[in-house]
Design a protein around this motif. Structure first.
Motif, mmCIF file in Angstrom:
data_model
loop_
_atom_site.group_PDB
_atom_site.id
_atom_site.type_symbol
_atom_site.label_atom_id
_atom_site.label_comp_id
_atom_site.label_asym_id
_atom_site.label_seq_id
_atom_site.Cartn_x
_atom_site.Cartn_y
_atom_site.Cartn_z
ATOM 1 N N PHE A 27 30.063 23.291 74.434
ATOM 2 C CA PHE A 27 31.223 23.634 73.602
ATOM 3 C C PHE A 27 30.838 23.656 72.123
ATOM 4 N N MET A 28 30.030 22.678 71.707
ATOM 5 C CA MET A 28 29.584 22.644 70.317
ATOM 6 C C MET A 28 28.717 23.856 69.993
ATOM 7 N N VAL A 30 29.120 26.862 71.119
ATOM 8 C CA VAL A 30 30.033 27.976 70.839
ATOM 9 C C VAL A 30 30.627 27.851 69.440
ATOM 10 N N THR A 31 31.025 26.644 69.070
ATOM 11 C CA THR A 31 31.609 26.459 67.733
ATOM 12 C C THR A 31 30.576 26.733 66.644
ATOM 13 N N TYR A 32 29.333 26.303 66.853
ATOM 14 C CA TYR A 32 28.275 26.569 65.873
ATOM 15 C C TYR A 32 28.010 28.075 65.743
ATOM 16 N N CYS A 33 28.088 28.784 66.866
ATOM 17 C CA CYS A 33 27.856 30.232 66.833
ATOM 18 C C CYS A 33 28.837 30.938 65.913
ATOM 19 N N PHE A 34 30.103 30.576 66.004
ATOM 20 C CA PHE A 34 31.119 31.246 65.190
ATOM 21 C C PHE A 34 31.099 30.770 63.748
ATOM 22 N N LYS A 35 30.359 29.704 63.473
ATOM 23 C CA LYS A 35 30.134 29.271 62.093
ATOM 24 C C LYS A 35 28.860 29.868 61.516
ATOM 25 N N ALA A 41 23.273 25.743 67.168
ATOM 26 C CA ALA A 41 23.756 26.212 68.461
ATOM 27 C C ALA A 41 22.640 26.172 69.501
#
Length: 256
Positions: A27-28, A30-35, A41
């Motif tokens: 899950f982290m 995915v969040t790193y990817c969009f940041k 990521a």
């Protein structure tokens, strides 16, 4: 007469915590990817792989394996090594290919689901020495390792980074659902006695890994991928031919 034990309806906390940790790392990712934090990521996928490897070992060592744990692990692997690398590939390089890039990214998701479903069905009948198809953690870590390996590429190659990512995002998922055999290391026995040269080789590998960790991790994964292809399509056919020649020769000898 002994009383009949009723099936245990609870769940074991310790091994499932490792599985939940693997799911959280995905899950982290995915969040790193969009940041736009792609190295973080990629490291999250590696963390998922480490925790995924530990949950089964913890379950076996503590005798807490269960069907619930197996199913939970499969669902976590689907996210960690299917969805997470797909999102990483798309946000990092493949978004510029439009719908084609989206479709190629989806290969990670589709092939991971197919590979895990096949593994759950065939686990009882396949030799423990080999995986049939590239294991999903190795496939996900292949892309993650490539992201971390990019600083070691020649500067002139960076213009071809989208093409490299595209090829890798096709090759790794397809190898997951292939019939290529990959050594599982399950029967190697790391706690058993081995020749002294094995210890020396392991120490040299750790020294290299410490010196340039991201470089040697990618090289190791790449060699692992190539080794399965060579073993399946190079060594195995030659071995079958040699066995057939021996059988034919022994048959001719018995008829003389």
């Amino acid at each position: 007469m002994s009383e009949r034990k009723t099936p245990h309806k609870g769940v074991y906390i310790l091994p499932n915590l490792f599985t939940a940790g693997s799911l959280f790392a995905a899950f982290m990712c995915v969040t790193y990817c969009f940041k736009g934090q792609f190295q973080a990521a990629a490291l999250s996928i590696f963390l998922s792989a480490v925790l995924d490897g530990l949950d089964g070992k913890v379950a076996r060592l503590t005798n807490t394996a269960s069907q619930f744990g197996i199913e939970f692990d499969s669902l976590a692997d689907m996210v960690a090594f299917g969805l997470a690398p797909a999102v990483l590939a798309w946000t990092w390089q493949l978004e510029q290919y439009g719908r084609f890039g989206t479709a190629i990214s989806f290969l990670f998701v589709a092939c991971a689901a197919l590979r895990l479903a096949r593994f759950n069905v065939d686990v009882a009948v396949v030799s423990k020495r080999f995986f049939i198809g590239l294991p999903s953690p190795a496939a996900g870590c292949t892309l993650a390792a490539f992201v971390l390996f990019v600083p070691y590429l020649p500067y002139s190659w960076l213009d071809y980074l989208p093409q490299f990512t595209l090829i890798l995002s096709i090759l790794a998922p397809l190898l997951m659902v292939s019939r290529v055999r990959y050594f599982s290391f399950k029967e190697y026995g790391f706690v058993k006695a081995h020749p002294f040269r094995v210890l020396v080789g392991a120490m040299l590998f750790l020294i290299l890994l410490f010196s340039l960790p991201f470089f040697w991790i990618f090289i190791t994964i790449f060699v692992y991928i190539i080794s399965g292809i060579i073993y399946t399509y190079g060594y195995m056919p030659n071995r079958k031919h040699s066995l057939l020649r021996r059988l034919n020769k022994s048959g001719d000898d018995t008829h003389e």
